[in-house]
Design a protein around this motif. Structure first.
Motif: not given
Length: 175
Positions: A108-119
């Protein structure tokens, strides 16, 4: 391929939430734009969050700024959980295993970042060798207790390298 980046606002003593997941401490520190956070937001293609983070406290709850990046993120969200809701909200996909969640979020992110949220999700990604980068936005407060940005008792040492030209606390995971 999208990179997995764990980003978090943290107290100087290493907590990303207060006791019980309380995020109210962050409200007084959301006073203006942060260049690193702005660069990240411009490049986020998807969010991967844990269920506690997704359903947890929001320092902007009930305002126009509620949600990721002060309500300015509008894209696909993937929630890692073993207890998905019967009727998921639009734009949110609930996934039962880490590798499938990461694969779907990367697509889904393509060339962008997958921003991980949560420890907890960040710890799982790190242990599985999936996490590429870490960005910590430190705030001038000592919480003393709460949810640590990384809590991995018995975990292994992980080398990090600063990313040239980025914030003092934006690192790549060295493999």
């Amino acid at each position: 391929m999208a990179k997995l980046l764990y980003s978090a606002a943290a107290s100087l003593d290493g907590y990303i939430a207060g006791p019980g997941g309380d995020m109210s401490w962050l409200t007084e520190h959301l006073t203006g734009p942060d260049p690193a956070a702005e660069r990240l937001l411009a490049n986020v293609g998807a969010i991967l969050a844990g269920n506690r983070t997704y359903g947890g406290d929001d320092p902007n709850r009930g305002t126009d700024s509620e949600g990721a990046f002060g309500g300015r993120y509008h894209g696909p969200v993937f929630v890692l959980t073993h207890r998905p809701p019967v009727e998921p909200p639009p734009g949110v996909t609930f996934v039962g295993d880490l590798h499938s969640a990461v694969t779907q979020a990367r697509e889904a992110a393509g060339e962008g970042y997958v921003n991980v949220l949560g420890a907890d999700v960040a710890r799982q990604c790190l242990r599985a060798g999936l996490l590429d980068e870490i960005l910590i936005l430190f705030t001038p407060v000592l919480l003393g207790d709460g949810v640590r940005m990384f809590d991995d008792s018995g975990g292994e040492r992980v080398r990090l390298a600063p990313i040239p030209g980025e914030s003092a606390h934006w690192y790549r995971v060295v493999r």
